[in-house]
Design a protein around this motif. Structure first.
Motif, PDB file in Angstrom:
ATOM      1  N   LYS A  96       0.837  -1.206   0.000  1.00  0.00           N
ATOM      2  CA  LYS A  96       0.000   0.000   0.000  1.00  0.00           C
ATOM      3  C   LYS A  96       0.869   1.251   0.000  1.00  0.00           C
ATOM      4  O   LYS A  96       0.599   2.212  -0.729  1.00  0.00           O
ATOM      5  CB  LYS A  96      -0.921   0.002   1.217  1.00  0.00           C
ATOM      6  N   GLU A  97       1.949   1.248   0.762  1.00  0.00           N
ATOM      7  CA  GLU A  97       2.853   2.400   0.802  1.00  0.00           C
ATOM      8  C   GLU A  97       3.562   2.614  -0.540  1.00  0.00           C
ATOM      9  O   GLU A  97       3.801   3.736  -0.947  1.00  0.00           O
ATOM     10  CB  GLU A  97       3.871   2.256   1.926  1.00  0.00           C
ATOM     11  N   LEU A  98       3.878   1.529  -1.223  1.00  0.00           N
ATOM     12  CA  LEU A  98       4.479   1.632  -2.552  1.00  0.00           C
ATOM     13  C   LEU A  98       3.516   2.329  -3.511  1.00  0.00           C
ATOM     14  O   LEU A  98       3.881   3.288  -4.197  1.00  0.00           O
ATOM     15  CB  LEU A  98       4.848   0.252  -3.098  1.00  0.00           C
ATOM     16  N   VAL A  99       2.274   1.871  -3.538  1.00  0.00           N
ATOM     17  CA  VAL A  99       1.272   2.458  -4.427  1.00  0.00           C
ATOM     18  C   VAL A  99       1.009   3.911  -4.037  1.00  0.00           C
ATOM     19  O   VAL A  99       0.945   4.795  -4.905  1.00  0.00           O
ATOM     20  CB  VAL A  99      -0.040   1.634  -4.421  1.00  0.00           C
ATOM     21  N   ALA A 100       0.912   4.185  -2.747  1.00  0.00           N
ATOM     22  CA  ALA A 100       0.685   5.562  -2.293  1.00  0.00           C
ATOM     23  C   ALA A 100       1.836   6.463  -2.732  1.00  0.00           C
ATOM     24  O   ALA A 100       1.616   7.605  -3.157  1.00  0.00           O
ATOM     25  CB  ALA A 100       0.533   5.590  -0.771  1.00  0.00           C
ATOM     26  N   SER A 101       3.040   5.966  -2.672  1.00  0.00           N
ATOM     27  CA  SER A 101       4.212   6.724  -3.100  1.00  0.00           C
ATOM     28  C   SER A 101       4.137   7.043  -4.591  1.00  0.00           C
ATOM     29  O   SER A 101       4.440   8.157  -5.026  1.00  0.00           O
ATOM     30  CB  SER A 101       5.478   5.936  -2.798  1.00  0.00           C
ATOM     31  N   LEU A 102       3.699   6.076  -5.385  1.00  0.00           N
ATOM     32  CA  LEU A 102       3.546   6.294  -6.824  1.00  0.00           C
ATOM     33  C   LEU A 102       2.477   7.344  -7.113  1.00  0.00           C
ATOM     34  O   LEU A 102       2.644   8.202  -7.976  1.00  0.00           O
ATOM     35  CB  LEU A 102       3.199   4.979  -7.535  1.00  0.00           C
ATOM     36  N   VAL A 103       1.385   7.291  -6.370  1.00  0.00           N
ATOM     37  CA  VAL A 103       0.302   8.261  -6.560  1.00  0.00           C
ATOM     38  C   VAL A 103       0.774   9.655  -6.157  1.00  0.00           C
ATOM     39  O   VAL A 103       0.595  10.626  -6.903  1.00  0.00           O
ATOM     40  CB  VAL A 103      -0.955   7.846  -5.755  1.00  0.00           C
ATOM     41  N   ARG A 104       1.408   9.766  -4.986  1.00  0.00           N
ATOM     42  CA  ARG A 104       1.880  11.073  -4.508  1.00  0.00           C
ATOM     43  C   ARG A 104       2.892  11.694  -5.466  1.00  0.00           C
ATOM     44  O   ARG A 104       2.953  12.912  -5.613  1.00  0.00           O
ATOM     45  CB  ARG A 104       2.489  10.945  -3.113  1.00  0.00           C
ATOM     46  N   ALA A 105       3.694  10.882  -6.118  1.00  0.00           N
ATOM     47  CA  ALA A 105       4.726  11.382  -7.023  1.00  0.00           C
ATOM     48  C   ALA A 105       4.216  11.543  -8.461  1.00  0.00           C
ATOM     49  O   ALA A 105       5.013  11.780  -9.366  1.00  0.00           O
ATOM     50  CB  ALA A 105       5.927  10.449  -6.994  1.00  0.00           C
ATOM     51  N   ASP A 106       2.910  11.408  -8.651  1.00  0.00           N
ATOM     52  CA  ASP A 106       2.304  11.521  -9.989  1.00  0.00           C
ATOM     53  C   ASP A 106       2.942  10.569 -10.998  1.00  0.00           C
ATOM     54  O   ASP A 106       3.169  10.925 -12.150  1.00  0.00           O
ATOM     55  CB  ASP A 106       2.386  12.957 -10.519  1.00  0.00           C
ATOM     56  N   GLN A 107       3.219   9.364 -10.563  1.00  0.00           N
ATOM     57  CA  GLN A 107       3.823   8.355 -11.425  1.00  0.00           C
ATOM     58  C   GLN A 107       2.794   7.477 -12.114  1.00  0.00           C
ATOM     59  O   GLN A 107       3.141   6.668 -12.970  1.00  0.00           O
ATOM     60  CB  GLN A 107       4.779   7.462 -10.609  1.00  0.00           C
ATOM     61  N   LEU A 108       1.530   7.614 -11.743  1.00  0.00           N
ATOM     62  CA  LEU A 108       0.468   6.813 -12.341  1.00  0.00           C
ATOM     63  C   LEU A 108      -0.429   7.710 -13.187  1.00  0.00           C
ATOM     64  O   LEU A 108      -0.897   8.744 -12.732  1.00  0.00           O
ATOM     65  CB  LEU A 108      -0.371   6.125 -11.255  1.00  0.00           C
ATOM     66  N   THR A 109      -0.645   7.309 -14.428  1.00  0.00           N
ATOM     67  CA  THR A 109      -1.546   8.055 -15.302  1.00  0.00           C
ATOM     68  C   THR A 109      -2.989   7.714 -14.951  1.00  0.00           C
ATOM     69  O   THR A 109      -3.255   6.746 -14.215  1.00  0.00           O
ATOM     70  CB  THR A 109      -1.294   7.693 -16.778  1.00  0.00           C
ATOM     71  N   LEU A 110      -3.902   8.478 -15.518  1.00  0.00           N
ATOM     72  CA  LEU A 110      -5.322   8.179 -15.338  1.00  0.00           C
ATOM     73  C   LEU A 110      -5.632   6.779 -15.849  1.00  0.00           C
ATOM     74  O   LEU A 110      -6.393   6.037 -15.225  1.00  0.00           O
ATOM     75  CB  LEU A 110      -6.164   9.223 -16.086  1.00  0.00           C
ATOM     76  N   GLN A 111      -5.037   6.424 -16.978  1.00  0.00           N
ATOM     77  CA  GLN A 111      -5.248   5.086 -17.530  1.00  0.00           C
ATOM     78  C   GLN A 111      -4.713   4.017 -16.575  1.00  0.00           C
ATOM     79  O   GLN A 111      -5.354   2.986 -16.372  1.00  0.00           O
ATOM     80  CB  GLN A 111      -4.577   4.951 -18.896  1.00  0.00           C
TER      81      GLN A 111
END
Length: 127
Positions: A96-111
């Motif tokens: 969960k922390e890994l995914v949260a880190s990706l979201v916070r860093a804008d590493q995940l697109t809308l897709q």
């Protein structure tokens, strides 16, 4: 698996990537051509990396006039081990922390987010 995957260097991983992308045994000349063009490595470096991967049991070779190489370790298995290792080392075991880190860093697109949502909420759960 852990022992094999943990012993792969960055350069060896690049050689493995060539083999994974090919999807079939490659002659040493094809591996050399690709890595000489992409990385600027000389032939002796590439042969050394292939030899090391064979010694580690990650790649195998068969002589058919010339040596053909193919991976014994799949990309998926390597990715699974690497992901587990990263989560343990950097995120104290919390995916969960890994995914949260990706979201916070804008590493995940809308897709990316839509695809993750589809994975997390399969249609058969709604009915």
């Amino acid at each position: 698996m852990k022992e094999l995957a943990s012993k792969i260097s960055g350069s060896e991983l690049e050689v493995l990537e060539v083999l994974w992308q090919a999807g079939e045994p490659l002659p040493v000349s094809a591996v050399r051509t690709r890595l000489e063009e992409e990385r600027g490595w000389d032939g002796s470096t590439i042969k050394t990396l292939l030899r090391r991967l064979c010694e580690k049991g990650v790649v195998t070779a068969e002589k058919r006039g010339v040596f053909y190489y193919w991976p014994l370790l799949s990309r998926e298995a390597y990715q699974a081990w690497s992901t587990r290792s990263l989560i343990q080392r950097v995120y104290q075991g919390s995916a969960k922390e890994l995914v949260a880190s990706l979201v916070r860093a804008d590493q995940l697109t809308l897709q990316d987010l839509e695809e993750l949502r589809a994975i997390l909420e399969p249609e058969d759960r709604h009915g």
